[in-house]
Design a protein around this motif. Structure first.
Motif, mmCIF file in Angstrom:
data_model
loop_
_atom_site.group_PDB
_atom_site.id
_atom_site.type_symbol
_atom_site.label_atom_id
_atom_site.label_comp_id
_atom_site.label_asym_id
_atom_site.label_seq_id
_atom_site.Cartn_x
_atom_site.Cartn_y
_atom_site.Cartn_z
ATOM 1 N N SER A 460 0.845 -1.192 0.000
ATOM 2 C CA SER A 460 0.000 0.000 0.000
ATOM 3 C C SER A 460 0.880 1.241 0.000
ATOM 4 C CB SER A 460 -0.915 0.000 1.230
ATOM 5 O OG SER A 460 -0.147 0.131 2.417
ATOM 6 N N ASP A 461 0.263 2.390 -0.229
ATOM 7 C CA ASP A 461 1.029 3.645 -0.216
ATOM 8 C C ASP A 461 1.644 3.899 1.156
ATOM 9 O OD1 ASP A 461 0.383 4.013 -2.841
ATOM 10 O OD2 ASP A 461 -1.221 5.462 -2.474
ATOM 11 N N ASP A 462 0.918 3.545 2.231
ATOM 12 C CA ASP A 462 1.459 3.729 3.581
ATOM 13 C C ASP A 462 2.669 2.840 3.814
ATOM 14 O OD1 ASP A 462 -0.368 5.668 4.496
ATOM 15 O OD2 ASP A 462 -1.893 4.141 4.813
ATOM 16 N N THR A 479 2.136 12.277 -1.429
ATOM 17 C CA THR A 479 3.209 12.463 -2.407
ATOM 18 C C THR A 479 3.550 11.143 -3.081
ATOM 19 O OG1 THR A 479 4.109 14.241 -1.025
ATOM 20 C CG2 THR A 479 5.533 13.368 -2.757
ATOM 21 N N VAL A 480 3.560 10.058 -2.304
ATOM 22 C CA VAL A 480 3.777 8.730 -2.887
ATOM 23 C C VAL A 480 2.677 8.421 -3.898
ATOM 24 C CG1 VAL A 480 3.802 6.249 -2.389
ATOM 25 C CG2 VAL A 480 5.055 7.833 -0.910
ATOM 26 N N ALA A 481 1.432 8.736 -3.536
ATOM 27 C CA ALA A 481 0.318 8.487 -4.457
ATOM 28 C C ALA A 481 0.471 9.307 -5.735
ATOM 29 C CB ALA A 481 -1.004 8.816 -3.766
ATOM 30 N N LYS A 482 0.906 10.551 -5.589
ATOM 31 C CA LYS A 482 1.085 11.409 -6.771
ATOM 32 C C LYS A 482 2.183 10.868 -7.674
ATOM 33 C CE LYS A 482 3.343 15.252 -6.406
ATOM 34 N NZ LYS A 482 3.756 16.650 -6.072
ATOM 35 N N TYR A 483 3.308 10.464 -7.083
ATOM 36 C CA TYR A 483 4.407 9.915 -7.878
ATOM 37 C C TYR A 483 3.999 8.593 -8.516
ATOM 38 C CZ TYR A 483 7.665 13.378 -5.981
ATOM 39 O OH TYR A 483 8.307 14.549 -5.665
ATOM 40 N N LEU A 487 3.732 7.705 -12.619
ATOM 41 C CA LEU A 487 4.423 6.581 -13.243
ATOM 42 C C LEU A 487 3.458 5.605 -13.915
ATOM 43 C CD1 LEU A 487 6.985 5.845 -10.368
ATOM 44 C CD2 LEU A 487 7.532 6.771 -12.617
ATOM 45 N N GLY A 488 2.154 5.879 -13.800
ATOM 46 C CA GLY A 488 1.168 4.996 -14.408
ATOM 47 C C GLY A 488 0.959 3.711 -13.633
ATOM 48 N N ILE A 489 1.268 3.714 -12.338
ATOM 49 C CA ILE A 489 1.113 2.520 -11.502
ATOM 50 C C ILE A 489 -0.267 2.553 -10.844
ATOM 51 C CG2 ILE A 489 2.013 1.257 -9.511
ATOM 52 C CD1 ILE A 489 4.746 2.477 -10.116
ATOM 53 N N PRO A 490 -1.072 1.492 -10.991
ATOM 54 C CA PRO A 490 -2.399 1.468 -10.356
ATOM 55 C C PRO A 490 -2.290 1.464 -8.835
ATOM 56 C CG PRO A 490 -2.185 -0.242 -12.051
ATOM 57 C CD PRO A 490 -0.810 0.295 -11.801
ATOM 58 N N SER A 491 -3.408 1.718 -8.176
ATOM 59 C CA SER A 491 -3.423 1.687 -6.721
ATOM 60 C C SER A 491 -3.245 0.254 -6.218
ATOM 61 C CB SER A 491 -4.754 2.255 -6.200
ATOM 62 O OG SER A 491 -5.825 1.401 -6.577
ATOM 63 N N SER A 492 -2.985 0.117 -4.914
ATOM 64 C CA SER A 492 -2.777 -1.218 -4.346
ATOM 65 C C SER A 492 -4.030 -2.078 -4.492
ATOM 66 C CB SER A 492 -2.380 -1.093 -2.868
ATOM 67 O OG SER A 492 -3.385 -0.395 -2.134
ATOM 68 N N GLN A 494 -6.270 -1.945 -6.949
ATOM 69 C CA GLN A 494 -6.331 -2.397 -8.343
ATOM 70 C C GLN A 494 -5.280 -3.456 -8.627
ATOM 71 O OE1 GLN A 494 -5.875 1.614 -9.944
ATOM 72 N NE2 GLN A 494 -7.953 1.557 -10.764
ATOM 73 N N ARG A 495 -4.102 -3.324 -8.014
ATOM 74 C CA ARG A 495 -3.054 -4.325 -8.241
ATOM 75 C C ARG A 495 -3.428 -5.658 -7.607
ATOM 76 N NH1 ARG A 495 0.242 -0.104 -6.430
ATOM 77 N NH2 ARG A 495 1.244 -1.355 -4.809
ATOM 78 N N ARG A 496 -4.079 -5.621 -6.443
ATOM 79 C CA ARG A 496 -4.516 -6.881 -5.807
ATOM 80 C C ARG A 496 -5.574 -7.566 -6.665
ATOM 81 N NH1 ARG A 496 -4.596 -3.602 -1.038
ATOM 82 N NH2 ARG A 496 -2.782 -4.047 0.278
ATOM 83 N N ARG A 497 -6.524 -6.793 -7.214
ATOM 84 C CA ARG A 497 -7.552 -7.384 -8.076
ATOM 85 C C ARG A 497 -6.914 -8.031 -9.311
ATOM 86 N NH1 ARG A 497 -11.852 -2.304 -8.042
ATOM 87 N NH2 ARG A 497 -12.640 -2.611 -5.903
ATOM 88 N N LYS A 498 -5.961 -7.362 -9.879
ATOM 89 C CA LYS A 498 -5.283 -7.910 -11.059
ATOM 90 C C LYS A 498 -4.525 -9.178 -10.704
ATOM 91 C CE LYS A 498 -2.072 -6.584 -14.744
ATOM 92 N NZ LYS A 498 -1.208 -5.501 -15.279
ATOM 93 N N LEU A 499 -3.934 -9.199 -9.493
ATOM 94 C CA LEU A 499 -3.180 -10.369 -9.059
ATOM 95 C C LEU A 499 -4.116 -11.560 -8.855
ATOM 96 C CD1 LEU A 499 -0.298 -11.228 -8.292
ATOM 97 C CD2 LEU A 499 -0.836 -10.643 -5.908
ATOM 98 N N ARG A 500 -5.308 -11.300 -8.265
ATOM 99 C CA ARG A 500 -6.269 -12.374 -8.078
ATOM 100 C C ARG A 500 -6.793 -12.900 -9.410
ATOM 101 N NH1 ARG A 500 -8.897 -8.623 -4.557
ATOM 102 N NH2 ARG A 500 -8.078 -8.729 -2.427
#
Length: 503
Positions: A460-462, A479-483, A487-492, A494-500
């Motif tokens: 996660s961002d935290d 700031t982490v979320a903005k960066y 970079l075109g990186i989905p949120s955590s 969205q990444r978990r859904r893609k992983l599942r």
């Protein structure tokens, strides 16, 4: 109440810019090509000016700044070389800037401290901004852009980090007029000191630019990019592109076998293929391209330090014909003719002096940039340090606006490639406990590496904030979320859904 007249004397301050100062500032912000055109026009207009040749003692040449035999080593705690002369491009407080100072560097080449130098980066501030007062908006709408200019404009708006934009800029420069990027990515990675996988990722972003299909490495990849945009890149179409030799022969039977479809589908697929363009860059101006010549050269010395030298080939060589001026001055003339000759002499003298000051200022700014970014030249693009205009301006005792003008349209030739001076400026992220600051681009690079290496445990961002804090980087979650988004990186989530979904 009676109305009367009276004469009062008052003292006040006002902003003054002499025509000579305006010319000096104008020369400073010109590129080497624009400068050559300006000097040619002045030679045509001024009968006392003429082109200098090698060996002319009064010609404008970097050798007059300082003989090569007098090159000195400039260490981080040696500021004497930066303060030798006091007639640099900055205006005095009486002319332009309230706190302006005049300084000048008398060196043709400054050997700058190498990677082993101890430098305090804790005072690095935010990234500098560049003045847009002279930007020709109307001209940008009416002028015909080249393909490279069009791609560079999109690269600036891509949201890539400073380091990735340097990689993207190199890839754009290697793109030909047809729209193909045929340079080997391993070669780019080796020159820039970057990870080949990172160069591949940057190219993938650049291949999303307009026109569709641009910066492909092969015809097959170019057509595939266009089909993917239309959502028509299925396995059958992929097989068709892999067998373009059969398409050229119109071997319908062979295509049916490799694609696994019937003749009717093959006919439809070939018809769709004909709607694509194998030359995505053909719609742009194909006029003669002008090679960018570096204003300064940087080379590594045997002792590990870096030498910065002016490119004498880009410096206009002009001199004043004093013999002709002395001859003309003795002739009987009317008042207007005398005034004209006097003005020509003053303008010629000031132009030569302005050109000399321009070269000195460019050399000083470039030398300070190399000193501040020595890690980049030694180790590669991932080691860019936080740097802004104020840091450079304070170090060389000039105004920020002067540094801004110098870094615009000026290029540095280095062992790692050709870079515009402004590319070396980046924002900073403070270190924890008041420690060393970190480049924003380096922080983006760390975030990208953390996400790439997260595997089954999505961060996660935290959690990324906590990891970065362990590295001594003080950064907020937003700031982490903005960066991450830049970079075109989905949120955590969205990444978990893609992983599942892929499990």
């Amino acid at each position: 109440m009676a109305i009367s007249q009276r004469l009062d004397m008052r003292q006040g301050q006002s902003l003054v810019m002499t025509p000579q100062l305006q010319q000096a500032i104008k020369l400073l912000q010109l590129s080497n090509i624009e400068l050559a055109e300006f000097v040619e026009a002045e030679i045509e207009r001024n009968p006392l000016l003429e082109r200098g040749e090698a060996g002319d003692r009064e010609e404008y040449s970097p050798e007059e700044i300082e003989p090569k035999s007098k090159r000195e080593e400039l260490t981080l705690d040696d500021s004497s070389a930066l303060n030798e002369a006091r007639d640099a491009m900055d205006a005095s407080k009486d002319d332009l800037y309230e706190s302006g100072t005049n300084s000048d560097s008398g060196q043709t080449a400054n050997e700058l401290s190498g990677p082993s130098a101890k430098t305090d980066w804790s005072q690095a501030g935010s990234g500098g901004s560049f003045s847009g007062d002279d930007y020709d908006f109307e001209g940008s709408l009416t002028s015909e852009k080249s393909l490279q200019e069009h791609l560079h404009d999109q690269l600036k708006m891509s949201g890539l980090s400073q380091a990735d934009q340097l990689i993207g800029s190199r890839l754009v420069d290697e793109t030909d007029d047809a729209g193909y990027c045929k340079i080997e990515l391993e070669e780019v990675a080796a020159v820039l000191g970057a990870d080949p996988a990172n160069v591949e990722a940057v190219l993938t972003v650049c291949q999303g630019f307009e026109p569709t299909g641009v910066m492909a490495r092969t015809v097959e990849e170019c057509l595939a990019l266009q089909l993917k945009e239309r959502d028509r890149y299925d396995p059958a179409m992929q097989a068709l592109l892999e067998n373009l030799d059969l398409v050229a022969k119109v071997d319908i039977k062979g295509l049916c076998e490799v694609c696994g479809v019937d003749k009717e589908d093959i006919a439809d697929m070939m018809a769709e293929l004909r709607t694509l363009t194998p030359r995505p860059g053909g719609a742009f101006s194909s006029g003669p391209s002008i090679a960018v010549a570096p204003d300064v050269f940087v080379r590594e010395m045997p002792n590990g330090m870096f030498a910065v030298e002016l490119n004498s080939d880009t410096l206009p060589k002009v001199l004043m014909d004093k013999a002709y001026y002395a001859e003309v001055s003795t002739l009987p003339m009317r008042e207007k003719e005398k005034e004209f000759i006097t003005d020509c002499a003053q303008n010629a003298s000031w132009l030569i002096k302005s050109l000399d000051q321009r070269a000195r200022t460019i050399l000083k700014v470039a030398s300070e940039i190399v000193r501040q970014q020595d890690a980049f030249f030694a180790h590669g693009v991932a080691h860019l340090r936080p740097l802004n205009l104020k840091q450079v301006a304070d170090a060389i005792e000039m105004h920020e606006s002067t540094v801004s003008r110098v870094t615009s349209n000026k290029y540095m030739g280095t062992p790692r490639g050709l870079f515009e001076l402004k590319y070396f400026f980046s924002a900073s992220i403070p270190g924890t406990g008041g420690g060393e600051a970190h480049s924003a681009e380096a922080v983006r690079y760390r975030i990208k590496q953390l996400v790439d290496d997260e595997g089954d445990k999505v961060l996660s961002d935290d959690q990324i904030v906590e990891i970065l804090t362990e590295f001594g980087i003080e950064i907020a979650r937003r700031t982490v979320a903005k960066y991450r988004e830049s970079l075109g990186i989905p949120s955590s989530v969205q990444r978990r859904r893609k992983l599942r979904a892929s499990a």
